[in-house]
Write an enzyme that holds these catalytic residues in place. Structure first.
Site, PDB file in Angstrom:
ATOM      1  N   SER A 147       0.833  -1.197   0.000  1.00 43.38           N
ATOM      2  CA  SER A 147       0.000   0.000   0.000  1.00 43.38           C
ATOM      3  C   SER A 147       0.877   1.259   0.000  1.00 43.38           C
ATOM      4  CB  SER A 147      -0.966  -0.038   1.184  1.00 43.38           C
ATOM      5  OG  SER A 147      -1.986   0.919   1.055  1.00 43.38           O
ATOM      6  N   GLU A 238     -10.230  -3.792  -5.301  1.00 40.07           N
ATOM      7  CA  GLU A 238      -9.657  -2.676  -4.542  1.00 40.07           C
ATOM      8  C   GLU A 238      -9.594  -1.432  -5.418  1.00 40.07           C
ATOM      9  OE1 GLU A 238      -5.434  -2.507  -3.649  1.00 40.07           O
ATOM     10  OE2 GLU A 238      -5.202  -4.519  -4.465  1.00 40.07           O
ATOM     11  N   HIS A 268      -7.531  -5.519  -1.039  1.00 41.24           N
ATOM     12  CA  HIS A 268      -6.338  -4.736  -0.763  1.00 41.24           C
ATOM     13  C   HIS A 268      -5.416  -5.455   0.225  1.00 41.24           C
ATOM     14  CE1 HIS A 268      -3.994  -1.073  -0.503  1.00 41.24           C
ATOM     15  NE2 HIS A 268      -4.116  -1.044   0.812  1.00 41.24           N
TER      16      HIS A 268
END
Length: 297
Positions: A147, A238, A268
């Site tokens: 991320s 996502e 995610h």
């Protein structure tokens, strides 16, 4: 059948417990405490060992598995640059230590809003230099992240390249957040984890007075040439799927060595469920293989 049921249960858990907590109205300190508890459902493999350490002046956690280590992985955790820590990511880093055969070092880089850009990047660079000072050769160190940590991994490689410094052996990024302007967010039929309003707030808190399109804030706007071999993994459910696919296209245009893997019906940073969900475990195995393949002996 059991795996399909597990996927459904995990998706519902993320949607009902994690996603509501990632709401812009909830204060950041509260989110940090809640997410710390939520990550308790991410388990490291049996036999993984963790030790608190320091890289430069940055607190970090060292994860190892087994008695031999081929090299090191500098792992940059996710959390929108405002939450998360080396403690929350013990599950994912423990599994990466197992599959890569490396020592995985996860720094607790400074978080926004207390420490906006470039604090996290400065800390990541300091940790990289500390590994070199500890005796690792650049080709013995991989950099990985999920991320925001995936975006930070790219920003670190770009800064090192631009400063004429040696580069890591490879990059591995899970659901990388590389465009903080959010102008090209994907719109999946369902998104069990992230809310666009929350990531928008996190982007503003992290960037501070720096434009969101700055290439070291949003690496998609930077030069992706001459970077290490890269593995990109993302789920189809996502809002950051476009970030991963655009990153792959732009890196390919720069003649980069890269592989993009999109896992259908997963969410995610699904790799946090390694050891539970077979497809997450398989993805982590491929990440470890990518890291091992590019490490020097």
């Amino acid at each position: 059948m059991l795996q399909q049921l597990l996927e459904t249960a995990l998706r519902q858990t993320m949607n009902r417990l994690v996603r509501p907590m990632l709401h812009p109205a909830i204060p950041v300190p509260v989110q940090r405490r809640i997410i710390r508890q939520a990550y308790r459902s991410s388990f490291p493999p049996r036999g993984a060992r963790f030790e608190e350490t320091t890289l430069a002046t940055v607190p970090a956690t060292r994860a190892t598995f087994g008695s031999d280590s081929r090299g090191a992985v500098l792992y940059l955790h996710g959390g929108g640059y405002i939450i998360g820590s080396s403690a929350t990511h013990r599950g994912i880093t423990g599994h990466l230590a197992k599959t890569s055969g490396c020592t995985v070092l996860t720094p607790d880089y400074r978080l926004a809003p207390e420490h906006p850009f470039p604090a996290a990047l400065d800390d990541a660079e300091a940790c990289w230099l500390a590994l070199l000072e500890a005796g690792f050769r650049p080709e013995q160190i991989a950099v990985a992240g999920d991320s925001a940590g995936g975006g930070l991994a790219l920003a670190l490689a770009m800064r090192l390249r631009d400063r004429g410094q040696p580069l890591p052996s490879s990059l591995t990024v899970f659901s990388p957040w590389v465009d903080l302007t959010q102008e090209h967010l994907y719109a999946p039929e369902r998104e069990p984890v992230l809310q666009a309003a929350w990531t928008s707030k996190a982007a503003r808190l992290y960037a501070g007075d720096t434009p969101l399109s700055h290439p070291l804030v949003s690496p998609i706007f930077g030069d992706l040439g001459d970077l290490p071999p890269m593995l990109i993994q993302a789920g189809s459910e996502e809002i950051l799927l476009n970030d991963a696919e655009r990153l792959a296209r732009k890196a390919a245009e720069a003649d980069g060595d890269l592989r993009l893997e999109v896992y259908n019906s997963l969410w995610h940073v699904f790799q946090v469920h390694s050891g539970q969900l077979d497809r997450a475990t398989a993805a982590m195995s491929r990440a470890g293989e990518h890291i091992r393949r590019h490490l020097a002996d």
